[in-house]
Design an enzyme around this catalytic site. Structure first.
Site, short mmCIF file in Angstrom:
data_model
loop_
_atom_site.label_atom_id
_atom_site.label_comp_id
_atom_site.label_asym_id
_atom_site.label_seq_id
_atom_site.Cartn_x
_atom_site.Cartn_y
_atom_site.Cartn_z
N HIS A 108 28.31 -8.92 -12.52
CA HIS A 108 29.37 -9.45 -11.28
C HIS A 108 29.18 -10.65 -10.49
O HIS A 108 30.04 -11.33 -10.20
CB HIS A 108 29.01 -8.22 -10.29
N GLU B 109 29.31 -3.26 4.96
CA GLU B 109 29.10 -3.11 3.70
C GLU B 109 27.64 -2.88 3.53
O GLU B 109 26.72 -3.35 4.32
CB GLU B 109 29.76 -4.33 2.74
N LEU C 38 30.68 -15.72 -0.60
CA LEU C 38 31.75 -16.52 -0.26
C LEU C 38 31.30 -17.53 1.03
O LEU C 38 31.52 -18.65 1.19
CB LEU C 38 33.14 -15.80 0.23
N GLY D 81 37.31 -23.34 -6.80
CA GLY D 81 37.21 -21.94 -6.03
C GLY D 81 37.15 -22.46 -4.60
O GLY D 81 37.32 -23.49 -4.11
N ARG E 90 21.74 -10.59 -4.25
CA ARG E 90 22.72 -11.08 -3.42
C ARG E 90 23.17 -9.93 -2.49
O ARG E 90 23.68 -8.70 -2.78
CB ARG E 90 23.92 -11.54 -4.08
N HIS F 34 27.69 -4.76 -11.22
CA HIS F 34 28.61 -3.70 -10.46
C HIS F 34 28.62 -2.58 -11.38
O HIS F 34 28.86 -2.51 -12.53
CB HIS F 34 29.86 -4.29 -10.29
N GLN G 102 37.42 -9.16 -3.13
CA GLN G 102 37.95 -7.96 -2.63
C GLN G 102 37.57 -7.85 -0.84
O GLN G 102 38.14 -8.13 -0.15
CB GLN G 102 37.95 -6.80 -3.27
N ARG H 53 23.74 0.34 -5.42
CA ARG H 53 24.52 -0.32 -6.60
C ARG H 53 23.59 -0.30 -7.81
O ARG H 53 23.64 0.06 -8.79
CB ARG H 53 24.89 -1.70 -6.21
N LYS I 5 39.66 -25.67 -14.61
CA LYS I 5 39.88 -25.55 -16.01
C LYS I 5 41.24 -24.85 -16.56
O LYS I 5 41.69 -24.98 -17.62
CB LYS I 5 38.65 -24.24 -16.58
C1 LIG Z 1 35.90 -9.16 -8.41
C2 LIG Z 1 35.22 -9.72 -7.58
C3 LIG Z 1 35.00 -9.36 -6.22
C4 LIG Z 1 34.39 -10.12 -5.48
N1 LIG Z 1 34.28 -9.86 -4.31
C5 LIG Z 1 33.55 -10.57 -3.31
C6 LIG Z 1 33.54 -10.34 -1.67
O1 LIG Z 1 34.30 -9.25 -1.18
N2 LIG Z 1 32.92 -11.18 -0.90
C7 LIG Z 1 32.04 -12.16 -1.57
O2 LIG Z 1 31.32 -12.84 -0.65
N3 LIG Z 1 31.91 -12.26 -2.95
C8 LIG Z 1 32.76 -11.61 -3.65
N4 LIG Z 1 32.50 -12.01 -4.98
C9 LIG Z 1 32.02 -13.15 -5.33
C10 LIG Z 1 32.67 -14.51 -4.96
O3 LIG Z 1 33.98 -14.23 -5.32
C11 LIG Z 1 32.30 -15.52 -5.87
O4 LIG Z 1 30.81 -15.77 -5.78
C12 LIG Z 1 32.99 -16.89 -5.26
O5 LIG Z 1 34.29 -16.65 -5.25
C13 LIG Z 1 32.52 -18.03 -6.03
O6 LIG Z 1 33.34 -19.16 -5.85
P1 LIG Z 1 33.05 -20.63 -6.40
O7 LIG Z 1 33.99 -21.55 -5.92
O8 LIG Z 1 31.69 -20.95 -6.67
O9 LIG Z 1 33.62 -20.26 -8.12
P2 LIG Z 1 34.85 -19.54 -8.40
O10 LIG Z 1 35.91 -19.35 -7.59
O11 LIG Z 1 34.44 -18.99 -9.63
O12 LIG Z 1 35.69 -20.92 -9.02
C14 LIG Z 1 35.07 -21.83 -10.33
C15 LIG Z 1 36.01 -22.94 -10.50
O13 LIG Z 1 35.35 -23.85 -11.57
C16 LIG Z 1 36.32 -24.07 -12.58
N5 LIG Z 1 35.40 -24.44 -13.88
C17 LIG Z 1 34.44 -23.56 -14.42
N6 LIG Z 1 34.11 -24.23 -15.43
C18 LIG Z 1 34.80 -25.61 -15.47
C19 LIG Z 1 34.62 -26.63 -16.19
N7 LIG Z 1 33.79 -26.73 -17.31
N8 LIG Z 1 35.46 -27.86 -16.08
C20 LIG Z 1 36.43 -27.46 -14.79
N9 LIG Z 1 36.42 -26.67 -14.08
C21 LIG Z 1 35.74 -25.58 -14.51
C22 LIG Z 1 37.18 -22.89 -12.66
O14 LIG Z 1 38.29 -23.46 -13.23
C23 LIG Z 1 37.40 -22.40 -10.93
O15 LIG Z 1 38.33 -23.47 -10.62
C24 LIG Z 1 33.41 -11.25 -5.76
C25 LIG Z 1 33.70 -11.80 -7.19
C26 LIG Z 1 34.33 -10.91 -8.07
C27 LIG Z 1 34.64 -11.52 -9.44
#
Ligand SMILES: Cc1cc2nc3c(=O)[nH]c(=O)nc-3n(C[C@H](O)[C@H](O)[C@H](O)COP(=O)(O)OP(=O)(O)OC[C@H]3O[C@@H](n4cnc5c(N)ncnc54)[C@H](O)[C@@H]3O)c2cc1C
Length: 547
Positions: A348, A119, A389, A15, A383, A241, A48, A287, A36
């Site tokens: 969420h 926001e 992000l 991510g 949060r 949410h 979003q 919220r 994954k």
């Molecule tokens: C609908 C929605 C809207 C949002 N809007 C906002 C926003 O506007 N602003 C904001 O700041 N945040 C927002 N958030 C929160 C934010 O998007 C997340 O907190 C952030 O993107 C998390 O990033 P990350 O890289 O930690 O994890 P993720 O982006 O969830 O990535 C996780 C990664 O780990 C991998 N993975 C998981 N388990 C394993 C495993 N066992 N082995 C190998 N790979 C694995 C997955 O495949 C993926 O590649 C939102 C979240 C959602 C769901």
């Protein structure tokens, strides 16, 4: 066939956190990124709103710090909040340099020509965004950049099973040596050795029946770190949410708060409006208050959902302002211009996670955690919108710097024994996995959701203990599969959430219990769970000092 891979840095997760780190590491280090599913799949893709950072000349670091501390309800680590907020503007510039195209506003001289939104909780306009699909723009840009790099190997459709540590191999000290990883295409478990391992596997919201998160958010990294001996903090603070579309086929579709901002009303299934009796601001209350009120009414009536109605606004207005929601609902034969839509609150965001210090270092030397998986101290008990992000980007930067600084101190890891499958057979009854999966998510929703009580938590604890025993038996006897691994992790994470919720004898931020409905000024420290196998790494003084 040799199933062993060797790299300098192993990043689990692709991510915003994992990909930013991969891009920030120098080409002198060989890197593996494990995902994954497809590289882009994860919560980041669905974000979003945008990313918060002080970008407007009229805004200030101090103001962003204060807003974050206020939202965190007394549980943020002020030094981490300041660190993240101060690194914000540089990280946005870094994203721009990677090619991310944020929405422009040529009249916004004070903000460098970028459009900033405001926001919930923010007292200034400071959320930079790419229309209403910021996550997609960020994730796909980072993906294309990382695919250009020769020193980064990408492993899609691979799921990490467990971390390998010197402890697990019988050693005295505790160092992370790599991970066992299931290749989902071949069904074989492969061995990844590395000098550094970074957990970037995202949150755990799939532990609940309803969630806005994609399927990958099963808390794998939190469970793996816990099993390997890392402390986990603040797991009782799960953010819900208020409104996700309720339909058997509409998985994870979030209905934006803007709809309520434009007059949409929340109704019981019989059409009665209920928010005014919970808060003077009615549908425009914060919220957590709206989510709690919906939960209360659903539990009181035994109803599966409530209704959200905007049909009293002119049809043209709805089509102009909410084209995506209109189109999505129409796919399920719901015309929001003439009828209400069924909605439920949905898990969420995971505020707690694997404890790390101000360089993203965990409790095992060589192990880092970044992004939603981590407990850094930024979010406290709640949060603030768009800070997540930002946290992914800043902690990826901090981890990259630390890895680079210490790259020479860490020798290549020793040989790791291959995964032993000699005593397992093919699973006999897959129904055990699917049944337990549904049962877990259902009781977590009913007993450990938005409103908790001592009794509900005790009920949940009894059930999770039973599931735990059953899954351990199943895991030891049968060949591992993706679903089994995810279920095993979800059970571990559910247990951590329940235990944390049981320890907090007050209501604060996102944790609300009817038995202790008031905030207790004396309980101003994080809830830290310590595994039996905990043996602090010598590098980790900063994180330990916070306990
Ligand atoms: C609908 C929605 C809207 C949002 N809007 C906002 C926003 O506007 N602003 C904001 O700041 N945040 C927002 N958030 C929160 C934010 O998007 C997340 O907190 C952030 O993107 C998390 O990033 P990350 O890289 O930690 O994890 P993720 O982006 O969830 O990535 C996780 C990664 O780990 C991998 N993975 C998981 N388990 C394993 C495993 N066992 N082995 C190998 N790979 C694995 C997955 O495949 C993926 O590649 C939102 C979240 C959602 C769901």
């Amino acid at each position: 066939m040799d199933n062993t891979h060797t790299h300098d840095v192993l990043i689990l997760g692709s991510g915003a956190a994992g990909l930013s780190l991969a891009l920030r590491l120098p080409p002198t280090l060989s890197v593996a990124v494990i995902s994954k599913r497809e590289l882009v799949e994860g919560s980041t893709l669905y974000a979003q709103g945008g990313i918060s950072a002080v970008l407007d000349a009229k805004d200030s670091i101090e103001s962003h710090v204060q807003d974050t501390l206020k939202a965190g309800a007394g549980l943020c680590d002020p030094s981490i909040v300041r660190l993240v907020v101060e690194r914000g503007p540089d990280n946005i510039r870094w994203l721009l340099n990677q090619g991310v195209r944020f929405t422009r506003d040529d009249a916004a001289d004070d903000a460098g020509g970028y459009h900033l939104t405001r926001e919930g909780g923010h007292t200034h306009r400071r959320v930079i965004h790419a229309a209403d699909a910021t996550g997609r723009e960020v994730e796909t840009t980072l993906e294309s950049r990382v695919r250009e790099l020769d020193h980064v190997d990408l492993f899609e459709h691979h799921i990490a099973v467990d971390l390998v540590t010197t402890r697990k191999l019988g050693g005295e000290d505790n160092r992370c040596l790599g991970a066992y990883i299931l290749n989902r295409k071949t069904g074989r478990v492969e061995t990844f050795r590395s000098r550094f391992v970074v957990l970037a596997t995202g949150g755990a919201s799939k532990v609940y029946l309803y969630t806005s998160n994609p399927d990958v958010s099963t808390g794998d990294g939190i469970a793996m770190a816990w099993r390997a001996g890392c402390r986990v903090a603040n797991m009782e603070f799960m953010q819900f949410h208020p409104t996700c579309l309720f339909h058997p086929k509409a998985k994870s579709f979030l209905v934006t708060e803007a709809l309520r901002g434009e007059g949409a009303r929340l109704l019981l299934p019989d059409g009665t409006r209920f928010m005014p009796k919970f808060d003077d601001r009615a549908e425009l209350a914060p919220r957590d208050i709206v989510a709690r009120a919906i939960d209360h009414e659903m539990k009181r009536l035994g109803s599966e959902h409530v209704l959200l109605d905007i049909s009293h606004r002119p049809r043209d207005f709805i089509l102009e302002h909410f084209p995506t929601i209109y189109a999505k609902c129409l796919e399920y034969d719901i015309d929001i211009t003439s009828e209400p839509m069924p909605v439920v609150p949905a898990a969420h965001y995971t505020c707690g996670g694997v404890m790390v210090d101000d360089r993203a270092r965990g409790d095992i030397s060589g192990l880092y955690a970044i992004g939603e998986i981590a407990y850094t101290g930024l979010h406290g008990a709640n949060r603030m919108a768009s800070n997540s992000l930002l946290e992914c980007l800043v902690f990826a930067e901090l981890a990259a710097t630390d890895i680079q600084t210490h790259a020479q101190d860490y020798p290549a890891p020793p040989e790791i024994p291959p995964w032993d499958e000699s005593r397992v057979t093919e699973p006999d009854e897959e129904v055990v996995v699917t049944h337990n999966w549904h049962e877990l998510r259902r009781f977590m929703w009913d007993y450990v959701g938005i409103v908790r009580t001592n009794k509900r938590l005790q009920r949940a604890k009894r059930r999770v203990d039973l599931l735990h025993q059953e899954i351990i038996g199943y895991y030891s006897n049968f060949r591992v599969s993706n679903d089994l691994l995810e279920l095993r992790n979800l059970v571990d994470v559910a247990d951590l959430i329940i235990q944390s919720a049981q320890r907090r004898k007050e209501s604060r931020g996102l944790h609300y219990t009817r038995d202790f409905p008031i905030k207790d000024r004396l309980q101003r420290s994080p809830t830290i769970l310590i595994p039996d196998s905990y043996a602090p790494a010598c590098w980790n003084d900063a994180a330990r000092n916070r306990s």
